[in-house]
Scaffold this active site. Structure first.
Site, mmCIF file in Angstrom:
data_model
loop_
_atom_site.group_PDB
_atom_site.id
_atom_site.type_symbol
_atom_site.label_atom_id
_atom_site.label_comp_id
_atom_site.label_asym_id
_atom_site.label_seq_id
_atom_site.Cartn_x
_atom_site.Cartn_y
_atom_site.Cartn_z
ATOM 1 N N GLU A 20 -40.924 26.875 0.015
ATOM 2 C CA GLU A 20 -41.431 27.047 -1.340
ATOM 3 C C GLU A 20 -42.823 27.676 -1.399
ATOM 4 O OE1 GLU A 20 -41.149 23.221 -3.241
ATOM 5 O OE2 GLU A 20 -38.975 23.212 -3.198
ATOM 6 N N GLU A 58 -32.567 22.010 -0.831
ATOM 7 C CA GLU A 58 -33.035 20.806 -1.538
ATOM 8 C C GLU A 58 -32.374 20.750 -2.899
ATOM 9 O OE1 GLU A 58 -37.283 20.267 -2.065
ATOM 10 O OE2 GLU A 58 -37.679 20.900 -0.002
HETATM 11 O O1 IFM Z 1 -40.900 16.586 -2.755
HETATM 12 C C1 IFM Z 1 -40.769 17.931 -3.052
HETATM 13 C C2 IFM Z 1 -40.604 18.727 -1.780
HETATM 14 O O2 IFM Z 1 -41.657 18.542 -0.911
HETATM 15 C C3 IFM Z 1 -40.522 20.197 -2.108
HETATM 16 N N1 IFM Z 1 -39.547 20.464 -3.109
HETATM 17 C C4 IFM Z 1 -39.558 19.650 -4.301
HETATM 18 C C5 IFM Z 1 -39.578 18.186 -3.933
HETATM 19 C C6 IFM Z 1 -39.616 17.328 -5.216
HETATM 20 O O3 IFM Z 1 -40.755 17.613 -5.938
#
Ligand code: IFM
Length: 446
Positions: free
Chosen positions: A169, A352
């Site tokens: 990210e 994710e």
């Molecule tokens: O916890 C975070 C993660 O570190 C990166 N993506 C989003 C998740 C939720 O906010």
């Protein structure tokens, strides 16, 4: 509640990979055994983290990793996505820290012994503080330091890693960390955000070349987060606002990877905000990817504004998770199909997806049907995207266990496993049990 999908869904085939994901700073603790990072500094700055907490102990995974690997195995997943702490693996002078190396080698060997594929992310936001002191992601040199780190890590880990992601990210690192300052290192200038983004993407491209040289047979790629942008109305103004927001937030990170250029809106930025791009940078950034990791949680809605290119609209009366993010699974289908139509995508992994919910544990299990429903609806959305031709190979639940949720501290719980922080006990939530049963119910690919 069970997770269910049609029998003939690609998502029910054995070779569709399921995993759980975490990140170093969010779970490891063991802070004394690594270099301080920008999140240590940020946490120590009053008012930055909602509950005033830090990552000194977190889930104490640094000491409890063998039982955590047993826990992962008990969920029956195929893969575990973890990140490496740069400042644990390397000392300040760039040499390998033997204790850090031992920790990760044992962890990776432990995964292998349990038959779990390791998806390793090299950078999940925990920049060593000494590099921030030298300018952090505003300093072009950090990109070259990252490539050296990728070189050392990939030589050391050898074939223990199933797949590498360079960055997690970069939008969050650049925009939240350097443009609006709600994440570490807490700087807040548009020019900083754009320059940091460029250096992060450069770091990614340089590291891709290193990874492909050191481990030609290991798939390597990047993990991007997307928050699809929808117009509030069908008016031309709102549609233009949503398109601008999409370019600024989402396309800014993916377009350079596939088209070697930033979105055209770069021309609308004041000269002082435009990033400095050296000749050849865009070619480096465009290094071919073996896979693209997509992180998805929610969408945003935008409208036209008199004094800005876009304005976020807060919708009333929509379903939201405990962190305030709208539950809108259709956006996952829309996103994947639009990326598929727009770019020559390599295989995609959902690296994710998950939900923060207000879980309660009173000594027995954790009944988080709201989270299971979130997973059910997002797996269905993913199924619809695959039906429309998107090549998705796997899905990782965020997160394996409750952990340090950045500026929210420990107030928000994303885990499919509950962590009772005072005792460090792990309790598999009902969503975790449903995920386990669903994974187990897959059938052989015909
Ligand atoms: O916890 C975070 C993660 O570190 C990166 N993506 C989003 C998740 C939720 O906010």
């Amino acid at each position: 509640m069970k997770l269910e999908l049609p029998h003939d869904s690609r998502l029910r085939q054995r070779d569709f990979l399921y995993g759980v994901a975490t990140a170093s700073f969010q779970i490891e603790g063991g802070a004394k055994h690594r270099q301080p990072c920008i999140w240590d500094t940020f946490c120590a700055t009053p008012g930055k983290v909602r509950d005033g907490s830090d990552g000194q102990v977190a889930c104490d995974h640094y000491h409890r990793w063998p039982e955590d690997l047993d826990l992962i195995q008990s969920l029956g997943v195929d893969a575990y996505r973890l990140s490496i702490s740069w400042g644990r693996l390397l000392n300040q002078d760039g040499s390998v820290n033997p204790d850090g190396a031992r920790f990760y080698l044992e962890l990776l060997d432990g995964l292998k012994a349990r038959g779990i594929k390791a998806f390793v992310t090299l950078y999940h936001w925990d920049l060593p503080q000494h590099l921030e002191d030298a300018g952090g992601w505003l300093n072009r040199d950090t990109a070259y330091r990252f490539a050296e780190y990728a070189d050392k890590a990939s030589r050391l880990f050898g074939d223990r890693v199933h797949a590498y992601a360079t960055l997690n990210e970069p939008f969050c690192s650049a925009y939240l960390g350097y443009e609006v300052g709600i994440h570490a290192p807490g700087l807040a200038q548009p020019a900083y955000g754009r320059q940091a983004a460029h250096h992060l993407l450069l770091a990614h491209g340089l590291a891709m070349a290193v990874l492909k040289r050191n481990c030609p047979d290991t798939p390597s790629g990047i993990v991007l987060n997307f928050t699809p942008c929808y117009p509030h109305s069908d008016s031309e103004g709102d549609r233009a606002a949503a398109a601008y927001a999409d370019d600024y937030i989402n396309q800014w990170y993916i377009r350079p990877l596939f088209e070697g250029r930033y979105p055209e809106i770069i021309e609308t930025l004041p000269e002082a905000v435009k990033p400095t791009i050296e000749p050849g940078d865009m070619d480096v950034i465009g290094h071919p990817l073996d896979f693209l990791g997509v992180n998805f949680y929610t969408r945003e809605v935008y409208q036209a504004a008199a004094d800005a290119p876009f304005q976020t609209v807060h919708l009333e009366a929509v379903e939201r998770t405990d962190i305030g993010w709208e539950v809108y699974p259709q956006a996952l289908t829309d996103l994947l199909v639009s990326l598929h139509r727009r770019y020559p995508l390599p295989p995609v992994y959902i690296t994710e997806n998950g939900a923060a919910m207000a879980d309660q544990w009173q000594g027995e299990g954790v009944q988080d049907e709201d989270r299971t429903r979130y997973y059910q609806r997002h797996l269905e959305a993913l199924h619809h995207a695959i039906e429309q031709g998107v090549d998705v190979r796997g899905y990782f639940a965020w997160s394996l266990m409750d952990n340090f949720e950045w500026a929210e501290g420990y107030l928000k719980r994303f885990g499919i496993v509950y962590v009772d922080y005072p005792s460090q006990r792990r309790i598999i939530k009902d969503s975790g049990l449903a995920y386990r049963d669903f994974i187990q119910s897959r059938t052989e690919t015909p």
